[in-house]
Scaffold this motif. Structure first.
Motif, PDB file in Angstrom:
ATOM      1  N   LEU A  93      33.174  34.177  46.505  1.00 23.07           N
ATOM      2  CA  LEU A  93      33.439  34.728  47.634  1.00 23.07           C
ATOM      3  C   LEU A  93      33.667  36.069  47.689  1.00 23.07           C
ATOM      4  CD1 LEU A  93      35.323  31.717  48.997  1.00 23.07           C
ATOM      5  CD2 LEU A  93      32.764  31.998  49.181  1.00 23.07           C
ATOM      6  N   HIS A  94      33.263  36.616  48.638  1.00 21.48           N
ATOM      7  CA  HIS A  94      33.733  38.185  48.945  1.00 21.48           C
ATOM      8  C   HIS A  94      33.981  38.406  50.406  1.00 21.48           C
ATOM      9  CE1 HIS A  94      29.168  37.798  49.298  1.00 21.48           C
ATOM     10  NE2 HIS A  94      29.437  38.957  50.146  1.00 21.48           N
ATOM     11  N   GLY A  95      34.611  39.691  50.604  1.00 19.90           N
ATOM     12  CA  GLY A  95      34.788  40.001  52.028  1.00 19.90           C
ATOM     13  C   GLY A  95      35.946  40.915  51.925  1.00 19.90           C
ATOM     14  N   PRO A  96      36.401  41.415  52.948  1.00 22.47           N
ATOM     15  CA  PRO A  96      37.276  42.590  53.105  1.00 22.47           C
ATOM     16  C   PRO A  96      38.660  42.205  52.843  1.00 22.47           C
ATOM     17  CG  PRO A  96      36.952  41.942  55.374  1.00 22.47           C
ATOM     18  CD  PRO A  96      35.783  41.352  54.457  1.00 22.47           C
ATOM     19  N   THR A  97      39.118  40.921  52.866  1.00 25.83           N
ATOM     20  CA  THR A  97      40.371  40.102  52.580  1.00 25.83           C
ATOM     21  C   THR A  97      40.370  39.515  51.273  1.00 25.83           C
ATOM     22  OG1 THR A  97      40.214  38.469  53.788  1.00 25.83           O
ATOM     23  CG2 THR A  97      41.141  40.261  55.175  1.00 25.83           C
ATOM     24  N   VAL A  98      39.344  39.546  50.367  1.00 25.88           N
ATOM     25  CA  VAL A  98      39.454  38.745  49.084  1.00 25.88           C
ATOM     26  C   VAL A  98      39.575  39.718  47.940  1.00 25.88           C
ATOM     27  CG1 VAL A  98      37.799  37.656  47.707  1.00 25.88           C
ATOM     28  CG2 VAL A  98      37.383  37.282  50.095  1.00 25.88           C
ATOM     29  N   LEU A  99      40.412  39.105  47.089  1.00 26.32           N
ATOM     30  CA  LEU A  99      40.894  39.835  45.805  1.00 26.32           C
ATOM     31  C   LEU A  99      40.627  38.933  44.844  1.00 26.32           C
ATOM     32  CD1 LEU A  99      44.701  40.508  46.939  1.00 26.32           C
ATOM     33  CD2 LEU A  99      42.736  42.142  46.927  1.00 26.32           C
ATOM     34  N   ALA A 100      40.045  39.590  43.690  1.00 25.07           N
ATOM     35  CA  ALA A 100      39.870  38.836  42.469  1.00 25.07           C
ATOM     36  C   ALA A 100      41.058  38.636  41.668  1.00 25.07           C
ATOM     37  CB  ALA A 100      38.886  39.619  41.566  1.00 25.07           C
ATOM     38  N   VAL A 101      41.320  37.346  41.206  1.00 27.45           N
ATOM     39  CA  VAL A 101      42.622  36.903  40.537  1.00 27.45           C
ATOM     40  C   VAL A 101      42.121  36.198  39.257  1.00 27.45           C
ATOM     41  CG1 VAL A 101      44.198  36.795  42.441  1.00 27.45           C
ATOM     42  CG2 VAL A 101      42.564  35.017  42.011  1.00 27.45           C
ATOM     43  N   PRO A 102      41.587  36.639  38.092  1.00 25.58           N
ATOM     44  CA  PRO A 102      41.260  36.431  36.865  1.00 25.58           C
ATOM     45  C   PRO A 102      42.039  35.545  36.084  1.00 25.58           C
ATOM     46  CG  PRO A 102      41.266  38.570  36.745  1.00 25.58           C
ATOM     47  CD  PRO A 102      41.525  38.278  38.351  1.00 25.58           C
ATOM     48  N   GLY A 103      42.065  34.491  35.533  1.00 23.79           N
ATOM     49  CA  GLY A 103      42.699  33.852  34.494  1.00 23.79           C
ATOM     50  C   GLY A 103      42.346  32.678  33.935  1.00 23.79           C
ATOM     51  N   ASP A 104      42.767  32.169  32.904  1.00 21.30           N
ATOM     52  CA  ASP A 104      42.417  30.882  32.323  1.00 21.30           C
ATOM     53  C   ASP A 104      43.277  29.629  32.933  1.00 21.30           C
ATOM     54  OD1 ASP A 104      41.713  28.899  30.710  1.00 21.30           O
ATOM     55  OD2 ASP A 104      42.804  29.513  28.940  1.00 21.30           O
ATOM     56  N   ALA A 114      37.991  33.638  39.854  1.00 23.59           N
ATOM     57  CA  ALA A 114      38.694  33.113  40.665  1.00 23.59           C
ATOM     58  C   ALA A 114      38.951  34.358  41.873  1.00 23.59           C
ATOM     59  CB  ALA A 114      40.031  32.817  40.024  1.00 23.59           C
ATOM     60  N   VAL A 115      39.266  34.003  42.975  1.00 25.22           N
ATOM     61  CA  VAL A 115      39.371  35.002  44.215  1.00 25.22           C
ATOM     62  C   VAL A 115      40.567  34.129  45.035  1.00 25.22           C
ATOM     63  CG1 VAL A 115      37.197  35.992  44.133  1.00 25.22           C
ATOM     64  CG2 VAL A 115      37.483  34.077  45.506  1.00 25.22           C
ATOM     65  N   LEU A 116      41.225  35.337  45.821  1.00 23.56           N
ATOM     66  CA  LEU A 116      42.117  34.813  46.638  1.00 23.56           C
ATOM     67  C   LEU A 116      41.871  35.447  48.058  1.00 23.56           C
ATOM     68  CD1 LEU A 116      44.863  33.560  47.839  1.00 23.56           C
ATOM     69  CD2 LEU A 116      45.799  35.696  46.460  1.00 23.56           C
ATOM     70  N   ASP A 117      41.725  34.769  49.062  1.00 21.00           N
ATOM     71  CA  ASP A 117      41.624  35.182  50.364  1.00 21.00           C
ATOM     72  C   ASP A 117      42.876  35.783  50.853  1.00 21.00           C
ATOM     73  OD1 ASP A 117      41.284  35.984  53.077  1.00 21.00           O
ATOM     74  OD2 ASP A 117      39.698  34.385  53.171  1.00 21.00           O
ATOM     75  N   ALA A 118      43.147  36.910  50.800  1.00 14.68           N
ATOM     76  CA  ALA A 118      44.781  37.276  51.049  1.00 14.68           C
ATOM     77  C   ALA A 118      45.068  36.943  52.501  1.00 14.68           C
ATOM     78  CB  ALA A 118      44.660  38.730  50.850  1.00 14.68           C
ATOM     79  N   ALA A 119      44.123  36.877  53.476  1.00 13.99           N
ATOM     80  CA  ALA A 119      44.321  36.580  54.919  1.00 13.99           C
ATOM     81  C   ALA A 119      44.922  35.053  55.021  1.00 13.99           C
ATOM     82  CB  ALA A 119      43.015  37.018  55.927  1.00 13.99           C
ATOM     83  N   THR A 120      44.328  34.227  54.541  1.00 13.62           N
ATOM     84  CA  THR A 120      44.423  32.673  54.567  1.00 13.62           C
ATOM     85  C   THR A 120      45.537  32.051  53.412  1.00 13.62           C
ATOM     86  OG1 THR A 120      42.339  32.037  53.329  1.00 13.62           O
ATOM     87  CG2 THR A 120      42.372  32.540  55.738  1.00 13.62           C
TER      88      THR A 120
END
Length: 328
Positions: A93-104, A114-120
């Motif tokens: 997913l992508h968008g203006p509030t989306v951050l990539a949060v890589p990890g195992d 992995a991504v995080l929608d910082a708005a929600t």
């Protein structure tokens, strides 16, 4: 063009050693609150941590980028790849509030998309083991992602730092529920890492106003304080000396200098690597268990291993997306 990079085992250039008087000072009161009791990892040797941005599980950091506009992850594996030298690994997913949060997150020693929608506060994780995707609601708008392995089970845990109240919230992969740790102030920068070598990430912050690192050690519950760095530095803590403990380290953008406080002997290593304006992207690019100095700028990767620079597609370098997120 797509990319492929193959990095062999070569020796890094020598770094200057400078003696440091004293060491981390054991703390008393916790900055910004009191650390509640939490699970302590079982005794025994700390496991070797998986390399950052290691998408194929070979122990080597892969030259890789994430495009925030399209959600595309482009990976050039350091060991093997397709004949044309590169491949599109996947899309999220992508968008203006989306951050990539890589990890195992699934514990297979391979980096998951992995991504995080910082708005929600919604985390969307695609596991490398099964390629299955799942969503988890964890956190609020304004929280900072600080994903790491806080319970020493080999899996990245969902976690956020809330500047509004200086509290860390961690959802252990082993469950069953989350916990909160008051530690830090609104202007602090979260710098989680395994500073005591017990296999579990420690809650830690860097205070720009004083240039001080404050670390709550998971092994014994004590807090240590260490002045190291300037407010304008980029924070690049990692295990540079191979002792399985995170070292305090900073990258100084003004002159592209690296300053590393070795956890093993308390000496400082200084090395100028890169150019002003380039982004630090440290990682274990030769799979020897030690973090290597590396910089990224204009699609060009330069690793301090005596190798030629590597070009990659445009995007945000994945190693910079781990806490404390040197890309911002």
């Amino acid at each position: 063009m797509r990319l492929r990079v193959r990095i062999g085992c070569v020796l890094a250039a020598a770094l200057t050693l400078v003696a440091v008087p004293g060491g981390a000072v054991p703390g008393g009161a916790v900055p910004g609150g009191v650390v509640p009791a939490r699970a302590v990892p079982p005794p025994g040797p700390a496991p070797t941590a998986a390399a950052v941005a290691d998408f194929d599980g070979d122990g080597c950091t892969d030259v890789s980028v994430w495009d925030p506009e399209s959600g595309t992850w482009d990976v050039g594996r350091c060991a093997e790849g397709p004949p044309n030298g590169g491949w599109i690994y996947g899309q999220t997913l992508h968008g203006p509030t989306v951050l990539a949060v890589p990890g195992d997150y699934d514990g297979d020693r391979r980096t998951d998309l992995a991504v995080l929608d910082a708005a929600t506060g919604t985390w969307t994780i695609t596991g490398s083991a099964t390629r299955s995707r799942h969503d988890v609601q964890f956190g609020l708008s304004g929280d900072l992602p600080v994903q790491a392995d806080y319970d020493a089970d080999g899996r990245t845990d969902l976690a956020v730092f809330r500047p509004s109240d200086g509290t860390w919230y961690v959802l252990p992969s082993g469950g069953p529920s989350f916990y909160g740790v008051p530690f830090g102030l609104a202007d602090d920068i979260p710098v989680p890492g395994d500073y005591d070598g017990d296999g579990a990430a420690d809650v830690a912050v860097f205070r720009p106003s004083t240039g001080t690192w404050m670390i709550s050690r998971s092994a014994d519950g004590q807090v240590s304080y260490q002045p190291f760095g300037l407010a304008s530095d980029r924070l690049v803590p990692a295990d540079y000396d191979g002792d399985r403990r995170t070292d305090l380290a900073v990258f100084r953008p003004s002159d592209a200098s690296w300053w590393i406080l070795n956890s093993g002997d308390g000496t400082v290593r200084y090395r100028q690597w890169g150019s002003p304006g380039e982004l630090p992207v440290p990682g274990d690019y030769d799979a020897d268990g030690r973090t290597d100095l590396a910089v990224f700028g204009n699609g060009r990767w330069s690793v301090d291993l005596g190798l030629a620079a590597v070009l990659s597609p445009a995007g945000v370098p994945v190693p910079s997306l781990y806490p404390p997120r040197t890309w911002r």
